[in-house]
Design an enzyme around this catalytic site. Structure first.
Site, PDB file in Angstrom:
ATOM      1  N   LYS A  29       0.863  -1.188   0.000  1.00  0.00           N
ATOM      2  CA  LYS A  29       0.000   0.000   0.000  1.00  0.00           C
ATOM      3  C   LYS A  29       0.899   1.237   0.000  1.00  0.00           C
ATOM      4  CE  LYS A  29      -4.137   1.561   2.454  1.00  0.00           C
ATOM      5  NZ  LYS A  29      -5.076   1.849   1.392  1.00  0.00           N
TER       6      LYS A  29
HETATM    7  C1  PLP Z   1      -6.179   0.279  -4.307  1.00  0.00           C
HETATM    8  C2  PLP Z   1      -6.974  -0.333  -3.208  1.00  0.00           C
HETATM    9  N1  PLP Z   1      -7.608  -1.495  -3.419  1.00  0.00           N
HETATM   10  C3  PLP Z   1      -8.330  -2.083  -2.448  1.00  0.00           C
HETATM   11  C4  PLP Z   1      -8.460  -1.522  -1.190  1.00  0.00           C
HETATM   12  C5  PLP Z   1      -9.243  -2.209  -0.123  1.00  0.00           C
HETATM   13  O1  PLP Z   1      -8.378  -2.697   0.847  1.00  0.00           O
HETATM   14  P1  PLP Z   1      -8.831  -2.886   2.352  1.00  0.00           P
HETATM   15  O2  PLP Z   1     -10.002  -3.795   2.332  1.00  0.00           O
HETATM   16  O3  PLP Z   1      -7.640  -3.500   3.006  1.00  0.00           O
HETATM   17  O4  PLP Z   1      -9.159  -1.551   2.876  1.00  0.00           O
HETATM   18  C6  PLP Z   1      -7.823  -0.309  -0.924  1.00  0.00           C
HETATM   19  C7  PLP Z   1      -7.892   0.320   0.402  1.00  0.00           C
HETATM   20  O5  PLP Z   1      -7.005   0.116   1.199  1.00  0.00           O
HETATM   21  C8  PLP Z   1      -7.061   0.303  -1.955  1.00  0.00           C
HETATM   22  O6  PLP Z   1      -6.461   1.479  -1.745  1.00  0.00           O
END
Ligand code: PLP
Length: 308
Positions: A154
């Site tokens: 991330k």
């Molecule tokens: C690009 C992206 N995809 C998917 C997600 C969903 O991830 P999560 O369920 O861990 O929040 C996020 C958010 O964090 C994101 O930024």
């Protein structure tokens, strides 16, 4: 935005307005940072609980490692600091934002030589999406190529691949975008993972070209517990247009049904039954009503809880 009293900044709590950095901070110029987003909810007994704290901290550490950051905190210290940030700010539900970034010391693209700084903020945050059912557009941008970056981390820099698609729909009636990958398969939304339902089976793209969402992972567990078959597979756009239901998942966005894609209605334009069932079940878990999943919650003792 709504603010709170304190931000944890390099190990100390500072007043919200004093959490400042120098304008030559490396991450401000080159996006050399990584962050997490967590939600915490008021549970039915009045206490507050963070959903999947450890998984978020694990992903943060993985992302920091991708950036070669020597983080001066252990996993336990970061978990404790996140819990304390909620406790010190005395709010029962909201969003948490830990951010680790290369700070201010030297310029140039290579970040090594800059300090590694960290903050943890939290604030009340209601619904993330602008509507309960989303009108979605397939973006003209494709998801970052897995060999162009560390795709499963991330990283702040990866978010240009979310910002540009969102700017593309700015001022239109679309609420969210759907990105395809370099092979034209469905990838994800701007900050949400994608799911669809066909003939009672739930489908989601494989992890090959999406952020490994912590909510996505939980939906796989939850859906199986509810008796659904779930398949992680490559999904084509044609399959989405013909889907019975579709929805996005994410910490901020939670579970949000998709109403239309490129103006083609899905499920006649209303949220489908499986999406709604998962959405309700998810809310039961995060609010501590479904005790089967209580190990996924970290309860926080708020500082003024005894006075409530
Ligand atoms: C690009 C992206 N995809 C998917 C997600 C969903 O991830 P999560 O369920 O861990 O929040 C996020 C958010 O964090 C994101 O930024």
């Amino acid at each position: 935005m709504q603010t709170t009293e304190f931000i944890w900044f390099n190990g100390k709590f500072v007043p919200w307005d004093d959490a400042k950095v120098h304008v030559l901070t490396h991450a401000l110029h080159y996006a050399s940072g990584t962050f997490e987003g967590l939600r915490f909810y008021q549970t039915d007994d009045g206490s507050s609980a963070i959903f999947r704290l450890v998984e978020h901290v694990d992903r943060l550490l993985y992302s920091a490692q991708a950036l070669h950051m020597a983080l001066p905190y252990s996993k336990q210290q970061i978990c404790d600091a996140i819990v304390e940030t909620v406790a010190r700010n005395n709010i029962t539900s909201g969003y948490l934002r830990p951010l680790v970034f290369y700070g201010y010391q030297k310029m140039g693209v290579n970040p090594i030589g800059n300090p590694v700084d960290m903050i943890i903020a939290c604030w009340p945050w209601g619904a993330y999406h602008a509507a309960e059912e989303l009108d979605v557009k397939v973006s003209q941008y494709i998801r970052l190529h897995p060999k162009s970056t560390v795709i499963d981390a991330k990283l702040s820099a990866n978010y240009i691949n979310c910002i540009l698609p969102l700017l593309e729909i700015q001022g239109t009636h679309y609420h969210e975008v759907l990105l395809l990958d370099h092979d034209h398969y469905v990838s994800e939304g701007s900050s949400v993972n994608f799911f669809m339902v066909k003939n009672g089976v739930i489908y989601t793209p494989t992890l090959s070209n999406v952020l490994p969402g912590i909510t996505r992972d939980f939906i796989l567990i939850l859906a199986k517990k509810l008796g659904y078959q779930v398949l992680e597979t490559q999904i084509t756009l044609a399959e989405v247009y013909a889907a019975d239901e579709a929805f996005f998942s994410g910490t901020a966005g939670e579970i949000t049904p998709i109403r239309s894609l490129d103006d083609k209605l899905i499920n006649g334009g209303g949220a489908g039954p499986i999406s709604l069932k998962l959405k309700a079940a998810y809310q039961d878990v995060v609010h501590g009503r479904d005790k089967t999943f209580s190990s996924y919650l970290t309860y926080v003792k708020l500082e003024n809880q005894q006075h409530l």
